[in-house]
Design an enzyme around this catalytic site. Structure first.
Site, PDB file in Angstrom:
ATOM      1  N   HIS A  24      17.837  32.288 -10.399  1.00 29.75           N
ATOM      2  CA  HIS A  24      17.152  33.478 -10.433  1.00 29.75           C
ATOM      3  C   HIS A  24      16.858  33.564 -12.020  1.00 29.75           C
ATOM      4  O   HIS A  24      15.395  33.804 -12.339  1.00 29.75           O
ATOM      5  CB  HIS A  24      17.846  34.490 -10.113  1.00 29.75           C
ATOM      6  CG  HIS A  24      17.233  36.000 -10.375  1.00 29.75           C
ATOM      7  ND1 HIS A  24      16.729  36.704  -9.232  1.00 29.75           N
ATOM      8  CD2 HIS A  24      17.102  36.850 -11.573  1.00 29.75           C
ATOM      9  CE1 HIS A  24      16.323  37.918  -9.951  1.00 29.75           C
ATOM     10  NE2 HIS A  24      16.295  37.770 -11.084  1.00 29.75           N
ATOM     11  N   GLU A  25      17.677  33.441 -12.967  1.00 29.34           N
ATOM     12  CA  GLU A  25      17.382  33.579 -14.174  1.00 29.34           C
ATOM     13  C   GLU A  25      16.578  32.495 -14.807  1.00 29.34           C
ATOM     14  O   GLU A  25      15.638  32.543 -15.722  1.00 29.34           O
ATOM     15  CB  GLU A  25      18.718  33.527 -15.132  1.00 29.34           C
ATOM     16  CG  GLU A  25      19.474  34.767 -14.904  1.00 29.34           C
ATOM     17  CD  GLU A  25      18.812  36.078 -15.098  1.00 29.34           C
ATOM     18  OE1 GLU A  25      17.924  35.866 -16.137  1.00 29.34           O
ATOM     19  OE2 GLU A  25      18.920  37.171 -14.763  1.00 29.34           O
ATOM     20  N   HIS A  28      12.824  32.941 -14.209  1.00 29.12           N
ATOM     21  CA  HIS A  28      12.398  33.781 -15.194  1.00 29.12           C
ATOM     22  C   HIS A  28      11.904  32.929 -16.587  1.00 29.12           C
ATOM     23  O   HIS A  28      10.678  33.416 -16.902  1.00 29.12           O
ATOM     24  CB  HIS A  28      13.233  35.013 -15.647  1.00 29.12           C
ATOM     25  CG  HIS A  28      13.414  36.000 -14.821  1.00 29.12           C
ATOM     26  ND1 HIS A  28      12.487  36.489 -13.820  1.00 29.12           N
ATOM     27  CD2 HIS A  28      14.586  36.575 -14.154  1.00 29.12           C
ATOM     28  CE1 HIS A  28      12.894  37.586 -12.879  1.00 29.12           C
ATOM     29  NE2 HIS A  28      14.451  37.583 -13.144  1.00 29.12           N
TER      30      HIS A  28
END
Length: 217
Positions: A24-25, A28
């Site tokens: 998820h990170e 980004h």
């Protein structure tokens, strides 16, 4: 719960939890670089190596405790990827896509775990069949929970950043000021059960939908 049960829960829950939170990170950071901000890349945070993203409490301790206590809600967090919004080519517009990248990856991973669960039902039953099925179920739930929770329109969650990108100025700037109180508001909403009628029904609906796509309902 004896030691063997605890170890089984750790072995089953840890891989999907760590993947869900760290990818998820990383998503980004990758999206930020694509739109012109190399901050995360320069910091070595666009990586599939979980060690670069792990937060001891949010990535390891909290998901483990939730799994041990058989919580119906599995979530956590990683070290936030640094994003310099002013280095994006079109800061207000591009931030929407940077924020959306994390939940989008979680949704893709939920589909991937569902596909693996389907494969597990098709191969001959063996000693790994049940642990793999449990791991897939954890992977589905934690990824859908992360995606839907992060899309809640409250800064600093991804949904709050998406909402700020869509709102006209100066309303967007005023809305962004909520970030300093965002987690306190979120905790209050959790305590009051507000997410029980907003986020978690969406998680359940998405889970049923994805499982139906693979004829697993």
């Amino acid at each position: 719960m004896d030691l063997s049960d605890t170890l089984q829960i750790i072995l089953v829950a840890a891989p999907p939890a760590i993947l869900a939170i760290t990818l998820h990170e990383a998503a980004h950071g990758y999206a930020a670089r694509y739109f012109g901000d190399p901050t995360a890349w320069q910091a070595g945070r666009i990586s599939l190596n979980p060690l670069r993203h792990i937060d001891p409490i949010g990535t390891l301790l909290l998901p483990l405790l939730l799994a041990l206590f058989k919580s119906p809600i599995l979530f956590g967090w990683a070290k936030p990827v640094p994003v310099s919004i002013h280095r994006l080519r079109h800061p207000k517009r591009d931030m929407l896509w940077v924020a959306a990248a994390g939940p989008a990856v979680n949704l893709l991973m939920a589909v991937g775990w569902t596909a693996l669960l389907k494969l597990d039902t098709l191969i001959p039953y063996n000693m790994l069949s049940q642990p793999l099925a449990l791991m897939c179920q954890v992977g589905i739930i934690i990824n859908l929970s992360l995606a839907m929770l992060n899309l809640f329109p409250m800064p600093p969650l991804d949904g709050g950043r998406i909402a700020a990108s869509l709102l006209p100025e100066p309303l967007a700037s005023q809305f962004a000021q909520l970030e300093r109180w965002g987690f306190l508001i979120l905790i209050a909403l959790l305590y009051l059960g507000a997410l029980d009628v907003t986020v978690w029904p969406l998680v359940d609906a998405l889970e049923r939908f994805i499982l139906s796509l693979f004829a697993l309902t």
